[in-house]
Design a protein around this motif. Structure first.
Motif, mmCIF file in Angstrom:
data_model
loop_
_atom_site.group_PDB
_atom_site.id
_atom_site.type_symbol
_atom_site.label_atom_id
_atom_site.label_comp_id
_atom_site.label_asym_id
_atom_site.label_seq_id
_atom_site.Cartn_x
_atom_site.Cartn_y
_atom_site.Cartn_z
ATOM 1 N N UNK A 1 0.737 -1.074 0.051
ATOM 2 C CA UNK A 1 0.050 -0.045 -0.142
ATOM 3 C C UNK A 1 0.784 1.215 -0.068
ATOM 4 N N UNK A 2 1.955 1.188 0.892
ATOM 5 C CA UNK A 2 2.876 2.324 0.921
ATOM 6 C C UNK A 2 3.469 2.823 -0.527
ATOM 7 N N UNK B 1 -6.363 9.564 13.895
ATOM 8 C CA UNK B 1 -5.473 8.293 14.147
ATOM 9 C C UNK B 1 -4.245 8.925 14.974
ATOM 10 N N UNK B 2 -4.455 10.182 15.251
ATOM 11 C CA UNK B 2 -3.341 10.810 16.177
ATOM 12 C C UNK B 2 -3.409 10.708 17.627
ATOM 13 N N UNK C 1 -6.563 7.155 -0.913
ATOM 14 C CA UNK C 1 -7.145 6.019 -0.286
ATOM 15 C C UNK C 1 -6.212 4.940 -0.144
ATOM 16 N N UNK C 2 -5.262 4.877 -0.867
ATOM 17 C CA UNK C 2 -4.020 3.890 -0.542
ATOM 18 C C UNK C 2 -3.339 4.112 0.633
ATOM 19 N N UNK C 3 -3.089 5.735 0.743
ATOM 20 C CA UNK C 3 -2.274 6.032 2.048
ATOM 21 C C UNK C 3 -3.128 5.760 3.244
ATOM 22 N N UNK C 4 -4.408 5.987 3.133
ATOM 23 C CA UNK C 4 -5.437 5.890 4.262
ATOM 24 C C UNK C 4 -5.569 4.393 4.747
ATOM 25 N N UNK D 1 -3.558 0.456 9.136
ATOM 26 C CA UNK D 1 -2.645 -0.828 9.584
ATOM 27 C C UNK D 1 -1.719 -0.028 10.614
ATOM 28 N N UNK D 2 -1.205 0.969 10.794
ATOM 29 C CA UNK D 2 -0.369 1.465 11.562
ATOM 30 C C UNK D 2 -1.263 1.557 12.921
#
Length: 576
Positions: free
Chosen positions: A2-3, A20-21, A217-220, A225-226
């Motif tokens: 994805x990255x 997510x922060x 969308x890919x970075x999201x 996952x993180x």
């Protein structure tokens, strides 16, 4: 994976992904999404019996009486409002939800108005499930502002809120094209102390994909996952759909491979999405390679649904030979192809003008006991009419009667269209007038076909007669069709008849716009009848149709040719 696929940077992360922060806190009613390719937020498992109760309550007398009163809202008085207030006090929450659903079928705004009115009544407050229902109904529309007001009211009253409610708000923003506002719903969740789950994340990914922001969308998905939210098959299917939409087919295939490596086996939807794109591009060899990969890598064997999908997509995009090849292959594996699959191939052959192959497929259907329906026969009739073989089209319609399949409006309209194309519009008009005797009902398209046929032959009087009968039957021609006929009359030097025709259509309720008026004004101007042209310009103001630049240009040009250029410009200045 994805990255690597995310090539473009996102918007500032503090604004796009503030959710997510912060540390995660489990949400009270978080529900995972299970259906592949699902866009709407997933429902809880215990909502199935509630849906059954809601379907039963929708047939109750209280719900019917409430909906009947709401239909009379334009003529409300104090007595009717008192009746509605009395009904509201005895309605249960499922019944209120049923009323909202019934109103939303007509107009979601009407449902929201009832929701607001009921909430302001004395000694009444909506139950939490009523708020959920209102949000769910608004999520299917572009009414993001009412959805935001419902969410704010829930927060103000301290009602339970979960990812499902925030997902409904996100969908409302997304349907209205407000991507940034949709993603800011995540910030609202953060302030509310609700942690994300896979359901809301899938909705966010789909919102980005629908907006065409596949890299974001890919970075999201990588950021999911993180923070400990592992993408599921729905997440990957949304991303694969976005990659195919961006024509990044190689990346889509690599993502299917990465699903196996990440312990999330792809399902048939994953493969079908890529196959559908390959079928549109007529890349049949790659489709067969993907079928082999689906069988070897994921253990998914092609079944009848797989072949039906391939047949329909190939036939829809005009690749009839390739679709027929998969049909033969499916028959070789003893899968049953129904009349819908055959009809798709027949329709594709007919569009390409290959009537011999289409007739062979129809004969093959009959020999195998798969009787063609009216859709299949109508496609063949339309194909013969396209190629000018009207005798064959008539024979096919007779064969339909013998087979016990009655031609419908589409079949007759195709035949009339074929007659008009070869210059036999008068014969088509006679068949149209005999529709009641042959027990079929013409549509507005049927009348339009005959009207354009007379217009192309230069028989403008007969074309106007078709429009008159069309109006008598309750059908209205479009403004474009009216303008084509008006233009033809003016071109033959009959602007007075064009004006009478336009006024007749207007009196019958047809939509007349500025273009129609301008066309008639231009017709009068070409004949030098400026008095009639200016009179018609005044009529435009009287009917609240303001002239545009083209209208004034026509009038100025006509006045200039008469040698009154300065007066023409002062005239237009006064008009403006």
């Amino acid at each position: 994976m994805l990255r690597r696929l995310a090539k473009n940077p996102l918007l500032p992360r503090r604004r796009l992904f503030p959710l997510f922060l912060q540390p995660r806190r489990p949400c009270a009613n978080a529900t995972p999404s299970t259906a592949a390719g699902e866009i709407a937020p997933a429902r809880a498992a215990n909502e199935a019996p509630l849906e059954d109760d809601l379907a039963e309550e929708s047939r109750s007398r209280l719900v019917w009486d409430t909906c009947s009163l709401l239909e009379l809202r334009d003529s409300w008085n104090a007595k009717r409002e008192a009746q509605l207030r009395h009904l509201l006090r005895v309605l249960s929450p499922p019944q209120v939800r049923a009323v909202l659903r019934a109103q939303a079928q007509r107009d979601a705004r009407a449902a929201f108005e009832f929701f607001r009115w009921a909430d302001r009544q004395w000694k009444y407050r909506h139950a939490p499930e009523v708020f959920d229902e209102m949000l769910a109904l608004l999520s299917r529309t572009r009414l993001h502002d009412p959805a935001r007001r419902v969410m704010r009211l829930m927060i103000r009253r301290g009602m339970r809120r979960g990812t499902q409610q925030f997902a409904h708000l996100m969908l409302s923003y997304s349907r209205a094209g407000k991507l940034r506002s949709a993603m800011r719903v995540l910030q609202l969740m953060q302030k509310d102390g609700c942690a994300p789950d896979i359901s809301i994340c899938n909705v966010a990914v789909n919102v980005l994909v629908v907006a065409g922001r596949i890299d974001k969308a890919l970075e999201f998905a990588e950021r999911m996952r993180r923070v400990g939210v592992d993408p599921d098959v729905v997440t990957y299917n949304c991303l694969i759909k976005g990659l195919c939409g961006a024509r990044r087919i190689i990346d889509a295939l690599e993502m299917i491979g990465s699903m196996l490596q990440n312990g999330c086996p792809p399902d048939k939807i994953s493969y079908f999405t890529v196959m559908s794109f390959l079928c549109k591009e007529k890349r049949v060899a790659e489709v067969r390679d993907l079928l082999e990969r689906m069988r070897n890598d994921a253990g998914l064997f092609p079944d009848q649904v797989t072949y039906n999908m391939l047949i329909h997509v190939l036939a829809k995009h005009g690749h009839a030979d390739e679709a027929l090849g998969f049909l033969r292959e499916s028959e070789g594996k003893r899968f049953r192809v129904d009349e819908v699959g055959y009809s798709a191939i027949v329709h594709s052959f007919c569009l390409n003008g290959r009537m011999a192959e289409a007739k062979e497929i129809v004969s093959e259907m009959i020999s195998k006991g798969c009787h063609p329906d009216v859709v299949t026969y109508s496609a063949v009739v339309d194909g013969f009419c396209r190629t000018g073989e009207l005798d064959q089209a008539r024979k096919m319609m007779k064969h339909m009667y013998k087979s016990g399949c009655k031609p419908n409006t589409v079949t007759h309209t195709a035949l009339l269209n074929g007659l008009c194309k070869v210059g036999k519009t008068s014969e088509a008009w006679e068949l149209l007038n005999k529709s009641e005797e042959e027990w079929w009902t013409p549509s507005d398209i049927t009348y339009s076909v005959v009207m354009h046929g007379f217009r192309r032959e230069g028989k403008l009087k007969e074309s106007c007669d078709v429009v008159v009968q069309m109006l008598q039957k309750g059908f209205f021609p479009t403004t474009v069709e009216i303008n084509l006929l008006i233009h033809a009359l003016c071109k033959e030097g009959k602007p007075a008849e064009a004006k009478d025709f336009m006024e007749q259509c207007q009196s019958k309720g047809c939509s007349i716009n500025v273009v129609n008026f301008t066309t008639v004004i231009h017709g009068f101007s070409r004949q030098g009848d400026l008095e009639s042209a200016l009179s018609l310009l005044d009529d435009m103001y009287l009917t609240n149709r303001h002239p545009d630049v083209v209208t004034y240009t026509v009038v100025v040009d006509a006045l200039g040719k008469k040698g009154v250029k300065l007066k023409s410009y002062s005239f237009c200045w006064i008009r403006c």
